[in-house]
Design a protein around this motif. Structure first.
Motif, PDB file in Angstrom:
ATOM      1  N   HIS B  82       0.861  -1.601  -0.204  1.00 40.22           N
ATOM      2  CA  HIS B  82       0.270  -0.366  -0.133  1.00 40.22           C
ATOM      3  C   HIS B  82       0.712   0.915   0.155  1.00 40.22           C
ATOM      4  O   HIS B  82       1.569   1.780   0.936  1.00 40.22           O
ATOM      5  N   VAL B 106       8.488   0.833  -5.684  1.00 41.95           N
ATOM      6  CA  VAL B 106       7.281   0.063  -6.443  1.00 41.95           C
ATOM      7  C   VAL B 106       8.419  -0.690  -6.482  1.00 41.95           C
ATOM      8  O   VAL B 106       7.852  -2.188  -5.891  1.00 41.95           O
ATOM      9  N   SER B 109       8.189  -2.772  -3.265  1.00 40.34           N
ATOM     10  CA  SER B 109       7.307  -3.776  -3.571  1.00 40.34           C
ATOM     11  C   SER B 109       7.422  -5.426  -3.876  1.00 40.34           C
ATOM     12  O   SER B 109       7.091  -6.447  -3.497  1.00 40.34           O
ATOM     13  N   ARG B 110       8.572  -5.397  -4.850  1.00 38.12           N
ATOM     14  CA  ARG B 110       8.508  -6.361  -6.098  1.00 38.12           C
ATOM     15  C   ARG B 110       9.501  -7.209  -5.220  1.00 38.12           C
ATOM     16  O   ARG B 110       9.438  -8.444  -5.392  1.00 38.12           O
ATOM     17  N   TYR B 115       2.316  -9.250  -4.596  1.00 40.89           N
ATOM     18  CA  TYR B 115       1.509  -9.883  -5.917  1.00 40.89           C
ATOM     19  C   TYR B 115       0.452  -8.332  -6.830  1.00 40.89           C
ATOM     20  O   TYR B 115       0.736  -8.691  -7.670  1.00 40.89           O
ATOM     21  N   LYS B 116       0.674  -7.058  -5.702  1.00 35.44           N
ATOM     22  CA  LYS B 116       0.457  -6.073  -6.607  1.00 35.44           C
ATOM     23  C   LYS B 116       0.894  -5.115  -5.648  1.00 35.44           C
ATOM     24  O   LYS B 116       0.853  -5.003  -4.141  1.00 35.44           O
ATOM     25  N   VAL B 117       0.709  -3.422  -6.108  1.00 38.94           N
ATOM     26  CA  VAL B 117       1.046  -2.339  -5.152  1.00 38.94           C
ATOM     27  C   VAL B 117       0.131  -1.616  -5.379  1.00 38.94           C
ATOM     28  O   VAL B 117      -0.559  -1.620  -6.404  1.00 38.94           O
ATOM     29  N   ILE B 118      -1.186  -1.004  -4.043  1.00 35.32           N
ATOM     30  CA  ILE B 118      -1.807  -0.517  -4.794  1.00 35.32           C
ATOM     31  C   ILE B 118      -1.569   0.721  -3.974  1.00 35.32           C
ATOM     32  O   ILE B 118      -1.248   1.687  -3.187  1.00 35.32           O
ATOM     33  N   LEU B 119      -2.516   2.256  -4.355  1.00 33.83           N
ATOM     34  CA  LEU B 119      -2.406   3.511  -3.728  1.00 33.83           C
ATOM     35  C   LEU B 119      -4.231   4.416  -4.275  1.00 33.83           C
ATOM     36  O   LEU B 119      -4.486   4.018  -4.949  1.00 33.83           O
ATOM     37  N   PHE B 134       0.485   2.226 -12.845  1.00 41.76           N
ATOM     38  CA  PHE B 134      -0.850   1.692 -12.702  1.00 41.76           C
ATOM     39  C   PHE B 134      -1.680   2.087 -12.885  1.00 41.76           C
ATOM     40  O   PHE B 134      -2.227   2.410 -14.591  1.00 41.76           O
TER      41      PHE B 134
END
Lengths: 145, 145
Positions: B82, B106, B109-110, B115-119, B134
């Protein structure tokens, strides 16, 4: 509905339909027993997340939801609650179980001292959350690896 | 731009303009030194959050952003990143510093296996995040206490 009880998730719920319910939401293969027990233990120990389940008298999980605590640097070190992974078994959707799950997660966020609680939902579900006291704010962006 | 360095936040950044930068985003009074040091220590120790800052050669904070790791029960116990509290000093917005901050978050996060990154962002900022890879997904709902 009298027989439905809402409580914190327990390691045993892995055998009581927890992952079957989550599979109604997205890809949710059964997490191996030891890893699941460790995740449940961790969220209880550090308070980083509270996952709740609704169970029938027979002990089957028919709904779930979670709220994660984000400790921020803004707002004087304020806490933001993030509601995640809400799902109600398709056979129980008329019983206001979704509303009860959300209401419980909002209550937990308030008790933990959050200044706000947020969630992301499909546009079609916005009216449901508005009835729960939420208002539309921003748009969610995602990047999948 | 050569003199701008991006690194993890440090307890000393409280004296280097960190809260002044956050105040360009929202209400962000200075967190008392001991509490701030404890929050920074905690995020490093448990990996629950990675807050980064962009600093000038003189050590002043001119941008910041964070990514929080959410350990889910879906996706086989997958991790969702997040991204939160992105802010770039108004005098540095032409220098693509925002893009560099997002790119770093990003990458983190990787590396952490998300498995995903959101904002969540204001509608007006969506094109910027689209340029960062995104895509628009859901709508964010909020309830303030």
């Amino acid at each position: 509905m009298a027989e439905i009880r809402i409580r914190a998730v327990e390691a045993e719920d892995g055998d009581n339909g927890f992952f079957k319910i989550l599979s109604q939401l997205t890809h949710a293969p059964v997490v191996p027993r030891a890893k699941f027990a460790e995740l449940v233990r961790k969220e209880r120990a550090d308070g980083s997340r509270t996952t709740i389940v609704a169970v029938t008298a027979e002990g089957s999980v028919v709904a779930t939801g979670a709220v994660m605590m984000e400790h921020k640097y803004i707002r004087g070190g304020g806490i933001c609650g993030h509601i995640e992974d809400i799902v109600v078994d398709s056979e129980f959707r008329k019983a206001q179980l979704g509303k009860k799950i959300i209401s419980k997660l909002v209550e937990i966020s308030r008790e933990k001292g959050c200044y706000k609680v947020i969630l992301d939902c499909a546009e079609d579900n916005a009216p449901f959350y508005e009835k729960c006291g939420f208002e539309k704010k921003e748009c969610q962006m995602a990047l999948y690896f």
